[in-house]
Motif scaffolding. Structure first.
Motif, PDB file in Angstrom:
ATOM      1  N   GLY A 148       0.796  -1.230   0.000  1.00  0.00           N
ATOM      2  CA  GLY A 148       0.000   0.000   0.000  1.00  0.00           C
ATOM      3  C   GLY A 148       0.822   1.270   0.000  1.00  0.00           C
ATOM      4  N   LYS A 149       0.101   2.384   0.104  1.00  0.00           N
ATOM      5  CA  LYS A 149       0.704   3.715   0.103  1.00  0.00           C
ATOM      6  C   LYS A 149       1.310   4.006   1.469  1.00  0.00           C
ATOM      7  N   ILE A 150       2.592   4.318   1.492  1.00  0.00           N
ATOM      8  CA  ILE A 150       3.277   4.659   2.735  1.00  0.00           C
ATOM      9  C   ILE A 150       3.031   6.124   3.080  1.00  0.00           C
ATOM     10  N   LEU A 151       3.168   6.986   2.090  1.00  0.00           N
ATOM     11  CA  LEU A 151       2.886   8.420   2.244  1.00  0.00           C
ATOM     12  C   LEU A 151       1.930   8.855   1.138  1.00  0.00           C
ATOM     13  N   THR A 152       0.987   9.702   1.478  1.00  0.00           N
ATOM     14  CA  THR A 152       0.035  10.229   0.507  1.00  0.00           C
ATOM     15  C   THR A 152      -0.004  11.741   0.647  1.00  0.00           C
ATOM     16  N   GLN A 153      -0.033  12.438  -0.484  1.00  0.00           N
ATOM     17  CA  GLN A 153      -0.123  13.893  -0.438  1.00  0.00           C
ATOM     18  C   GLN A 153      -1.535  14.292  -0.037  1.00  0.00           C
ATOM     19  N   LYS A 154      -1.645  15.230   0.896  1.00  0.00           N
ATOM     20  CA  LYS A 154      -2.954  15.646   1.406  1.00  0.00           C
ATOM     21  C   LYS A 154      -3.826  16.263   0.313  1.00  0.00           C
ATOM     22  N   ALA A 155      -3.243  17.091  -0.530  1.00  0.00           N
ATOM     23  CA  ALA A 155      -4.010  17.804  -1.550  1.00  0.00           C
ATOM     24  C   ALA A 155      -4.433  16.891  -2.705  1.00  0.00           C
ATOM     25  N   ASP A 191      -3.587  11.042  -5.424  1.00  0.00           N
ATOM     26  CA  ASP A 191      -2.939  10.279  -6.496  1.00  0.00           C
ATOM     27  C   ASP A 191      -1.421  10.410  -6.433  1.00  0.00           C
ATOM     28  N   ASN A 192      -0.919  11.341  -5.645  1.00  0.00           N
ATOM     29  CA  ASN A 192       0.519  11.493  -5.440  1.00  0.00           C
ATOM     30  C   ASN A 192       0.888  10.751  -4.157  1.00  0.00           C
ATOM     31  N   TYR A 193       1.682   9.710  -4.286  1.00  0.00           N
ATOM     32  CA  TYR A 193       2.036   8.925  -3.105  1.00  0.00           C
ATOM     33  C   TYR A 193       3.359   8.194  -3.293  1.00  0.00           C
ATOM     34  N   LEU A 194       3.857   7.697  -2.169  1.00  0.00           N
ATOM     35  CA  LEU A 194       5.079   6.897  -2.122  1.00  0.00           C
ATOM     36  C   LEU A 194       4.719   5.551  -1.509  1.00  0.00           C
ATOM     37  N   SER A 195       5.138   4.484  -2.156  1.00  0.00           N
ATOM     38  CA  SER A 195       4.994   3.147  -1.574  1.00  0.00           C
ATOM     39  C   SER A 195       6.391   2.533  -1.488  1.00  0.00           C
ATOM     40  N   LEU A 245      16.646   7.066  -0.683  1.00  0.00           N
ATOM     41  CA  LEU A 245      15.246   6.675  -0.818  1.00  0.00           C
ATOM     42  C   LEU A 245      15.132   5.241  -1.311  1.00  0.00           C
ATOM     43  N   LYS A 246      15.888   4.907  -2.334  1.00  0.00           N
ATOM     44  CA  LYS A 246      15.829   3.575  -2.930  1.00  0.00           C
ATOM     45  C   LYS A 246      16.178   2.500  -1.901  1.00  0.00           C
ATOM     46  N   HIS A 247      17.259   2.691  -1.175  1.00  0.00           N
ATOM     47  CA  HIS A 247      17.715   1.670  -0.223  1.00  0.00           C
ATOM     48  C   HIS A 247      16.780   1.544   0.976  1.00  0.00           C
ATOM     49  N   ARG A 248      16.260   2.638   1.450  1.00  0.00           N
ATOM     50  CA  ARG A 248      15.351   2.554   2.600  1.00  0.00           C
ATOM     51  C   ARG A 248      14.025   1.902   2.218  1.00  0.00           C
ATOM     52  N   MET A 249      13.507   2.231   1.059  1.00  0.00           N
ATOM     53  CA  MET A 249      12.242   1.622   0.628  1.00  0.00           C
ATOM     54  C   MET A 249      12.435   0.131   0.329  1.00  0.00           C
ATOM     55  N   ARG A 250      13.551  -0.224  -0.278  1.00  0.00           N
ATOM     56  CA  ARG A 250      13.845  -1.649  -0.498  1.00  0.00           C
ATOM     57  C   ARG A 250      13.998  -2.373   0.839  1.00  0.00           C
TER      58      ARG A 250
END
Length: 192
Positions: free
Chosen positions: A26-33, A36-40, A61-66
């Motif tokens: 799922g979506k880890i972070l979602t933009q409030k406004a 559809d803009n999010y980070l998984s 970012l790549k290493h932490r998300m992996r």
């Protein structure tokens, strides 16, 4: 009583397993406004663009998300092993030696799953508070983002596992100990 506790434990393990699996995808972070803009753990969606985490030039970012995805998947594997141990306990006699093995393996897999689950959701929450992602200089929380359902599910799964599975696992072990003491007392009274 013993079998009922095992069945209850199986229910909670399946719940935790499903929550963790949905959370990691799922979506880890979602933009409030714009939701559809999010980070998984796997992708970044921003402004209609879909970019894989592997294609990110930002190594942090790549290493932490992996790392977050990997630890969540390892937690899921240990949760599956816990489920197998519970099914084994359900099919074994309460006083059989194999049941003791199932019980100790369950505790080991539970501890490992809790540890890896904690790391996974800590990485997800750190993504919200981290301020030096790829030199951006601003934390996601200050840039209009909120914690997504993926991170919330990872935290929820960990909490459920920590409370219910641990308590029921302890109650099952205590129930086993009571049955074992009763069997020993009967054996002694009968003269065996």
């Amino acid at each position: 009583m013993y079998k009922l506790l095992i069945l209850l434990n199986i229910f909670f393990i399946i719940t935790v397993l499903v929550l963790t699996a949905v959370g990691v995808s799922g979506k880890i972070l979602t933009q409030k406004a714009d939701s559809d803009n999010y980070l998984s753990f796997w992708t970044i969606h921003y402004g209609g663009y879909h970019v894989s985490i592997n294609d990110q030039p930002c190594g942090t970012l790549k290493h932490r998300m992996r790392g977050g995805a990997a630890t969540a998947i390892i937690a899921i594997i240990f949760q599956f092993f816990m489920l197998c141990m519970c099914v084994g306990q359900l099919s074994a006699s309460v006083l059989s030696p194999i049941n003791i093995v199932y019980s100790y393996c369950f505790k080991l897999f539970n501890s490992l799953s809790l540890t890896f689950g904690l790391v996974a959701w800590a990485i997800a929450i750190a993504a919200y508070h981290q301020s030096n992602w790829c030199g951006a200089g601003v934390a996601a929380k200050d840039d209009g983002y909120k914690i997504g359902y993926g991170a919330a599910l990872l935290v929820s799964a960990w909490c459920i596992q920590m409370v219910f599975v641990h308590l029921i696992g302890t109650a099952t072990a205590s129930s086993y100990a009571v049955v074992a003491r009763a069997a020993a007392a009967v054996s002694t009274a009968v003269g065996g």
